[in-house]
Design a protein around this motif. Structure first.
Motif, PDB file in Angstrom:
ATOM      1  N   MET A 162       0.825  -1.188   0.000  1.00 13.60           N
ATOM      2  CA  MET A 162       0.000   0.000   0.000  1.00 13.60           C
ATOM      3  C   MET A 162       0.866   1.247   0.000  1.00 13.60           C
ATOM      4  SD  MET A 162      -2.378   0.114   3.412  1.00 13.60           S
ATOM      5  CE  MET A 162      -2.889   1.747   3.839  1.00 13.60           C
ATOM      6  N   TYR A 163       0.271   2.379  -0.381  1.00 16.38           N
ATOM      7  CA  TYR A 163       1.077   3.590  -0.515  1.00 16.38           C
ATOM      8  C   TYR A 163       1.637   4.015   0.836  1.00 16.38           C
ATOM      9  CZ  TYR A 163       2.628   8.217  -1.889  1.00 16.38           C
ATOM     10  OH  TYR A 163       3.400   9.324  -2.129  1.00 16.38           O
ATOM     11  N   GLN A 164       2.863   4.527   0.812  1.00 10.77           N
ATOM     12  CA  GLN A 164       3.441   5.067   2.033  1.00 10.77           C
ATOM     13  C   GLN A 164       3.914   6.486   1.802  1.00 10.77           C
ATOM     14  OE1 GLN A 164       6.277   2.129   3.120  1.00 10.77           O
ATOM     15  NE2 GLN A 164       4.766   1.067   4.391  1.00 10.77           N
ATOM     16  N   TYR A 165       3.555   7.349   2.734  1.00 16.21           N
ATOM     17  CA  TYR A 165       3.946   8.747   2.617  1.00 16.21           C
ATOM     18  C   TYR A 165       5.459   8.882   2.644  1.00 16.21           C
ATOM     19  CZ  TYR A 165      -0.756  10.683   3.600  1.00 16.21           C
ATOM     20  OH  TYR A 165      -2.066  11.049   3.550  1.00 16.21           O
ATOM     21  N   ASP A 166       5.951   9.830   1.875  1.00 21.04           N
ATOM     22  CA  ASP A 166       7.330  10.256   2.068  1.00 21.04           C
ATOM     23  C   ASP A 166       7.290  11.617   2.771  1.00 21.04           C
ATOM     24  OD1 ASP A 166       6.646  12.108   0.159  1.00 21.04           O
ATOM     25  OD2 ASP A 166       8.027  11.377  -1.378  1.00 21.04           O
ATOM     26  N   GLU A 167       8.433  12.264   2.880  1.00 18.05           N
ATOM     27  CA  GLU A 167       8.489  13.502   3.633  1.00 18.05           C
ATOM     28  C   GLU A 167       7.596  14.579   3.004  1.00 18.05           C
ATOM     29  OE1 GLU A 167       9.224  13.979   6.608  1.00 18.05           O
ATOM     30  OE2 GLU A 167       8.850  16.130   6.440  1.00 18.05           O
ATOM     31  N   TYR A 168       7.466  14.562   1.688  1.00 15.31           N
ATOM     32  CA  TYR A 168       6.610  15.553   1.021  1.00 15.31           C
ATOM     33  C   TYR A 168       5.148  15.393   1.447  1.00 15.31           C
ATOM     34  CZ  TYR A 168      10.486  16.407  -2.236  1.00 15.31           C
ATOM     35  OH  TYR A 168      11.688  16.715  -2.793  1.00 15.31           O
ATOM     36  N   ASP A 169       4.661  14.158   1.365  1.00 12.23           N
ATOM     37  CA  ASP A 169       3.258  13.923   1.739  1.00 12.23           C
ATOM     38  C   ASP A 169       3.020  14.321   3.194  1.00 12.23           C
ATOM     39  OD1 ASP A 169       2.405  12.365  -0.742  1.00 12.23           O
ATOM     40  OD2 ASP A 169       4.033  11.099  -0.021  1.00 12.23           O
ATOM     41  N   HIS A 170       3.961  13.911   4.052  1.00 10.95           N
ATOM     42  CA  HIS A 170       3.810  14.234   5.472  1.00 10.95           C
ATOM     43  C   HIS A 170       3.748  15.738   5.688  1.00 10.95           C
ATOM     44  CE1 HIS A 170       3.710  10.584   7.785  1.00 10.95           C
ATOM     45  NE2 HIS A 170       4.702  10.058   7.066  1.00 10.95           N
ATOM     46  N   ARG A 171       4.607  16.440   4.976  1.00  4.26           N
ATOM     47  CA  ARG A 171       4.661  17.882   5.182  1.00  4.26           C
ATOM     48  C   ARG A 171       3.332  18.531   4.780  1.00  4.26           C
ATOM     49  NH1 ARG A 171       8.767  21.342   1.889  1.00  4.26           N
ATOM     50  NH2 ARG A 171      10.069  19.514   2.162  1.00  4.26           N
ATOM     51  N   ILE A 172       2.792  18.091   3.651  1.00  3.26           N
ATOM     52  CA  ILE A 172       1.541  18.685   3.177  1.00  3.26           C
ATOM     53  C   ILE A 172       0.411  18.438   4.188  1.00  3.26           C
ATOM     54  CG2 ILE A 172      -0.242  18.476   1.388  1.00  3.26           C
ATOM     55  CD1 ILE A 172       2.125  18.031  -0.623  1.00  3.26           C
ATOM     56  N   ILE A 173       0.347  17.234   4.714  1.00  9.07           N
ATOM     57  CA  ILE A 173      -0.727  16.922   5.667  1.00  9.07           C
ATOM     58  C   ILE A 173      -0.522  17.677   6.988  1.00  9.07           C
ATOM     59  CG2 ILE A 173      -1.925  15.061   6.912  1.00  9.07           C
ATOM     60  CD1 ILE A 173      -2.207  15.122   3.793  1.00  9.07           C
ATOM     61  N   ARG A 174       0.730  17.754   7.425  1.00  9.32           N
ATOM     62  CA  ARG A 174       0.997  18.509   8.667  1.00  9.32           C
ATOM     63  C   ARG A 174       0.632  19.986   8.508  1.00  9.32           C
ATOM     64  NH1 ARG A 174       5.936  15.415   9.394  1.00  9.32           N
ATOM     65  NH2 ARG A 174       7.031  17.075   8.288  1.00  9.32           N
ATOM     66  N   ASP A 175       0.970  20.546   7.343  1.00 10.34           N
ATOM     67  CA  ASP A 175       0.608  21.944   7.099  1.00 10.34           C
ATOM     68  C   ASP A 175      -0.905  22.118   7.192  1.00 10.34           C
ATOM     69  OD1 ASP A 175       3.240  22.571   6.673  1.00 10.34           O
ATOM     70  OD2 ASP A 175       3.095  22.702   4.481  1.00 10.34           O
ATOM     71  N   ARG A 176      -1.626  21.138   6.657  1.00 11.46           N
ATOM     72  CA  ARG A 176      -3.078  21.228   6.686  1.00 11.46           C
ATOM     73  C   ARG A 176      -3.611  21.192   8.113  1.00 11.46           C
ATOM     74  NH1 ARG A 176      -7.133  22.928   3.803  1.00 11.46           N
ATOM     75  NH2 ARG A 176      -8.725  21.390   3.386  1.00 11.46           N
ATOM     76  N   VAL A 177      -3.047  20.330   8.926  1.00  7.03           N
ATOM     77  CA  VAL A 177      -3.502  20.244  10.315  1.00  7.03           C
ATOM     78  C   VAL A 177      -3.310  21.595  10.996  1.00  7.03           C
ATOM     79  CG1 VAL A 177      -3.066  19.177  12.557  1.00  7.03           C
ATOM     80  CG2 VAL A 177      -3.143  17.757  10.503  1.00  7.03           C
ATOM     81  N   ALA A 178      -2.151  22.185  10.773  1.00  4.81           N
ATOM     82  CA  ALA A 178      -1.873  23.488  11.386  1.00  4.81           C
ATOM     83  C   ALA A 178      -2.844  24.542  10.854  1.00  4.81           C
ATOM     84  CB  ALA A 178      -0.429  23.899  11.099  1.00  4.81           C
ATOM     85  N   GLN A 179      -3.090  24.516   9.564  1.00  2.00           N
ATOM     86  CA  GLN A 179      -4.006  25.487   8.969  1.00  2.00           C
ATOM     87  C   GLN A 179      -5.399  25.360   9.585  1.00  2.00           C
ATOM     88  OE1 GLN A 179      -5.592  24.625   5.087  1.00  2.00           O
ATOM     89  NE2 GLN A 179      -5.417  26.759   4.406  1.00  2.00           N
ATOM     90  N   PHE A 180      -5.890  24.123   9.709  1.00  2.00           N
ATOM     91  CA  PHE A 180      -7.242  23.947  10.231  1.00  2.00           C
ATOM     92  C   PHE A 180      -7.315  24.279  11.725  1.00  2.00           C
ATOM     93  CE2 PHE A 180     -10.953  21.423  11.680  1.00  2.00           C
ATOM     94  CZ  PHE A 180     -11.903  22.123  10.970  1.00  2.00           C
ATOM     95  N   ARG A 181      -6.234  24.023  12.430  1.00  2.00           N
ATOM     96  CA  ARG A 181      -6.200  24.416  13.844  1.00  2.00           C
ATOM     97  C   ARG A 181      -6.391  25.932  13.951  1.00  2.00           C
ATOM     98  NH1 ARG A 181      -4.188  21.278  18.006  1.00  2.00           N
ATOM     99  NH2 ARG A 181      -2.877  19.953  16.712  1.00  2.00           N
ATOM    100  N   GLY A 182      -5.686  26.647  13.104  1.00  2.00           N
ATOM    101  CA  GLY A 182      -5.812  28.106  13.105  1.00  2.00           C
ATOM    102  C   GLY A 182      -7.218  28.546  12.728  1.00  2.00           C
ATOM    103  N   GLN A 183      -7.792  27.909  11.727  1.00  2.00           N
ATOM    104  CA  GLN A 183      -9.137  28.294  11.292  1.00  2.00           C
ATOM    105  C   GLN A 183     -10.157  28.035  12.396  1.00  2.00           C
ATOM    106  OE1 GLN A 183      -9.204  25.889   7.747  1.00  2.00           O
ATOM    107  NE2 GLN A 183      -8.509  27.553   6.420  1.00  2.00           N
ATOM    108  N   THR A 184     -10.014  26.897  13.068  1.00  2.00           N
ATOM    109  CA  THR A 184     -10.947  26.581  14.158  1.00  2.00           C
ATOM    110  C   THR A 184     -10.803  27.604  15.285  1.00  2.00           C
ATOM    111  OG1 THR A 184     -10.723  24.255  13.574  1.00  2.00           O
ATOM    112  CG2 THR A 184     -11.746  24.730  15.694  1.00  2.00           C
ATOM    113  N   GLU A 185      -9.575  27.957  15.598  1.00  2.00           N
ATOM    114  CA  GLU A 185      -9.364  28.965  16.651  1.00  2.00           C
ATOM    115  C   GLU A 185      -9.998  30.300  16.262  1.00  2.00           C
ATOM    116  OE1 GLU A 185      -5.132  28.928  17.193  1.00  2.00           O
ATOM    117  OE2 GLU A 185      -5.202  27.005  18.263  1.00  2.00           O
ATOM    118  N   ARG A 186      -9.802  30.690  15.000  1.00  2.00           N
ATOM    119  CA  ARG A 186     -10.399  31.957  14.564  1.00  2.00           C
ATOM    120  C   ARG A 186     -11.917  31.890  14.624  1.00  2.00           C
ATOM    121  NH1 ARG A 186      -8.192  31.797   9.037  1.00  2.00           N
ATOM    122  NH2 ARG A 186      -9.629  33.469   8.523  1.00  2.00           N
TER     123      ARG A 186
END
Ligand code: SF4
Lengths: 553, 166
Positions: free
Chosen positions: A1-25
């Protein structure tokens, strides 16, 4: 099955941070309700009848045991101890707290999971055949292409605000188990006579309030052009799809309005510009994606275990039933697929507890290379079981309650969450499923009825795919009361068809006996080897109608 | 002077945005730097060509890039209006202006855009953003770095990740 590399991880982590900020706002009142709405939807978060609902993508249905254990942990920690497998192979949690969603998404990101674009007017999670890569009738494994599409569609900057949601399904087999012709785009991976890989491209299929079967607009699209062609379709739709009426905003309405040929011509014109540009797939990229779906390290076995299975089935008839219904062919000699039934009577179809999720993870580790697949029929498949271990798997599955030998039968119904959970519902669907299961509680009788798809939706959004059930049930609202319309003759496979309405709707309490009458007519009229759908197609609707609406003497 | 975001910094907005008009032939076009509706431009190209250095054109969401085509290259500024922030047609318009019609001037998003769209908007080729009144521009600047990596090819990164992946 597919496995994330550092690029995939980075994109998903950025998204988590973005949504955390949006929820806080949002919680701080800086983001208006109507602004937060599409942002949370694009992270899979709905506000439902009782609580928020969080939908997590399972890309083309593949799950690892690590991911299953994380889902179990989330069900236990942030929810009421269970989750739900959807009719699009995804996972839903029904009781998360809004404040905790960023934390849930952060936990999921650790195991390469997320809710990105699992709702909202954007490209949704791509779905596929639950037997991809293992089916004996498969031409090409669709999963590498699914992964390529997943990456292309994730945060596509041009297509994040489409007229309406957009669903893509891919099959790699002539026997279509992914219902590609009822998707916005359906792709069938094929090989040309010359041995080249490419796609048959269907557009404008879909269920919902206006069910349509997709139109074939390309008979052979060479694989290198997959993304350019998808981008061309999406661009035409993004520009021309209706935005004035959300009920007319799906691509199927545009394809109908223009005509499939004219629509196809527009796509080809756009594609002519994009063709051979930078998003043309390279051999290396296709190869990279394919390397994540290798032939697994199978033992070299023959089918010697078949004799053992026969003997075990003779000694334990219940095992024999399970073998017939829940175990399927595998392309590798000595191996089989096992479908764990999430449809025991009395449990909402597709629901799983945290303990069951962990039990499935253990089964996967022990018997199936640590991987499972979710199905759009809301079950779970252990894809790679050695035949000689089937008896052990059966016993373990039975202990956990998912060895009900009903796969493919009337009782293995597809059923949306309906009025118990969904704020759009006209009527409940889970209790209807249960009342039918109770009516048909005799397994031998069920087996005699054979393959019969019964699909239930709580409203015309058709999440329960009622249009493509041999028998479809649709919840309708009549002056504030819940009624159920019956449709007959739908089918989701390669010979796809849409059901037609039988007649006036029924009250909930009448449904079991109505289904019984439909089944009686089938048993009465069938000839040797015919499924319900075959008989229906041969004899037509009239005998069914007469029986169901006959005046009592 | 009103403010907007340009090239990822807060800047003065020196352009006047002219309202939509049903009388493109006769409506008065202000002498100052002005962004005129597409129909005014189409009706009076010759007349306006003399003052092109202070002339921009705006497209509504149902007006597509091909209506300007390569003529866009003469203009210092093109704006695309978003009547509602869920109306995503302008994303395609921007990419087409940049990638197909060779527009290299200022490409401005106007209308109901929200901060959370800035990342995607700039990926599609916009470089200036006239956010609705009251928007916190300073805070909005943070949204350009919502993501540090992307999968797709777009205007800001013409190669998809799969051609760059190490
Ligand atoms: S079909 Fe209707 S009731 Fe059922 S889940 Fe979908 S929207 Fe809700």
């Amino acid at each position: 099955m597919y496995q994330y590399d550092e690029y995939d991880h980075r994109i998903i982590r950025d998204r988590v941070a973005q949504f955390r900020g949006q929820t806080e706002r949002y919680l701080a009142g800086e983001l208006k309700d109507e602004e937060f709405l599409p942002l949370r939807l694009q992270n899979g978060l709905y506000i439902q009848r009782l609580a928020p609902m969080l939908r997590i993508n399972v890309p083309y249905g593949m799950l690892s045991s690590t991911q299953l254990r994380k889902l179990a942990h989330i069900a236990r920690t942030y929810d009421k101890g269970y989750c739900h497998i959807t009719t699009r192979q995804n996972v839903q949690f029904n009781w998360p707290e809004l404040e905790e969603v960023p934390e849930i998404l952060a936990e999921l990101a650790e195991v390469e999971m997320h809710g990105i674009q699992s709702s909202g007017s954007c490209i949704r999670n791509v779905t596929s055949d639950q037997f991809a890569g293992i089916a004996s009738d498969e031409v090409v494994d669709p999963r590498p292409y699914c992964e390529i599409i997943r990456q292309w569609s994730t945060f596509h900057p041009e297509f994040a605000f489409l007229p309406r949601k957009f669903k893509i399904a891919v099959t790699g087999s002539d026997n279509d188990r992914a219902a590609v012709q009822v998707h916005d785009i359906g792709l069938q991976v094929v090989r040309s006579d010359a041995g080249d890989t490419g796609f048959r491209v269907f557009v404008g299929g879909g269920l919902g309030r206006t069910p349509v079967i997709g139109s074939l607009i390309r008979d052979f699209l060479p694989e290198a052009h997959l993304l350019s062609y998808l981008e061309a379709i999406l661009r035409v739709y993004n520009q021309l799809g209706r935005r004035d009426n959300k009920y007319k905003a799906r691509i199927k309405i545009l394809v109908k309005a223009l005509g499939a040929e004219a629509f196809g011509a527009k796509v080809e014109a756009e594609f002519a510009h994009l063709q051979d540009g930078p998003i043309t797939l390279t051999g290396e990229e296709i190869g990279r994606a394919q390397r994540f779906f290798p032939t697994l390290p199978y033992q070299s076995l023959d089918n010697a275990a078949d004799a053992l299975l026969q003997q075990q089935a003779a000694e334990a008839p219940a095992f024999g039933k399970w073998l017939t219904r829940n175990v399927g062919e595998h392309r590798q000699p000595g191996y089989a697929t096992v479908t764990l039934s999430l449809k025991p009577t009395g449990v909402a179809p597709g629901d799983l507890t945290d303990g069951q999720l962990e039990a499935i993870a253990d089964l996967a580790d022990q018997y199936s290379f640590g991987e499972v697949r979710t199905t759009h029929e809301q079950n779970i498949v252990l894809g790679e079981v050695e035949k000689s271990k089937l008896f052990d798997v059966w016993q373990a599955a039975r202990a956990q309650g998912f060895a009900t030998p009903n796969i493919g039968t009337l009782n293995d119904m597809i059923c949306c969450p309906g009025g118990d959970f969904c704020s759009l519902a006209n009527a409940k669907s889970i209790p209807i499923a249960e009342s039918i299961q109770r009516q048909f509680d005799d397994l031998d009788y069920l087996y005699d009825l054979g393959d019969l798809d019964l699909n239930i939706s709580g409203c015309m959004n058709a999440c329960g795919h009622h249009h493509v059930g041999h028998i479809g049930i649709l919840g309708v609202d009549k002056k504030g009361e819940e009624f159920y319309q019956i449709q007959l003759g739908g089918n989701a496979g390669t010979d796809v068809s849409l059901g037609s309405v039988l007649g006036p709707a029924f009250g909930a309490e009448e449904i079991p006996s109505v289904i019984q009458k439909l089944v009686d007519i089938y048993v009465d009229k069938r000839v040797e080897g015919e499924r319900f759908i075959d008989t229906y197609r041969r004899v037509g609707v009239d005998p069914f109608k007469e029986k169901v609406y006959a005046k009592a003497d | 002077m009103p403010k907007l975001i340009k090239d990822k910094a807060i800047a003065d907005n020196s352009w006047l945005l002219m309202e939509a008009t049903d009388a493109p032939e006769t409506v008065e076009v202000p002498a100052d730097a002005v962004i005129v509706p597409l129909n005014v431009w189409l009706a009076r190209k010759q007349e306006l060509a003399g003052r092109i250095a202070t002339l921009g054109v705006w497209l509504n969401s149902d007006q597509f890039a091909d209506q300007l085509g390569e003529e866009a290259q003469q203009l210092p500024l093109v704006a695309v209006n978003f009547p509602g922030f869920m109306d995503g047609r302008g994303f395609s318009t921007a990419r087409l202006l940049r990638e197909r019609y060779g527009f290299t001037g200022e490409l401005r998003a106007v209308g109901s855009i929200i901060r959370d769209q800035l990342f995607f908007l700039q990926r599609c080729g916009f470089n200036s953003f006239d956010l609705p009144e009251g928007a916190d521009l300073e805070a909005a600047l943070n949204s350009f770095s919502d993501f540090s990596e992307t999968y797709q090819a777009a205007v800001d990164q013409p190669l998809p990740l799969f051609r760059r992946r190490a």
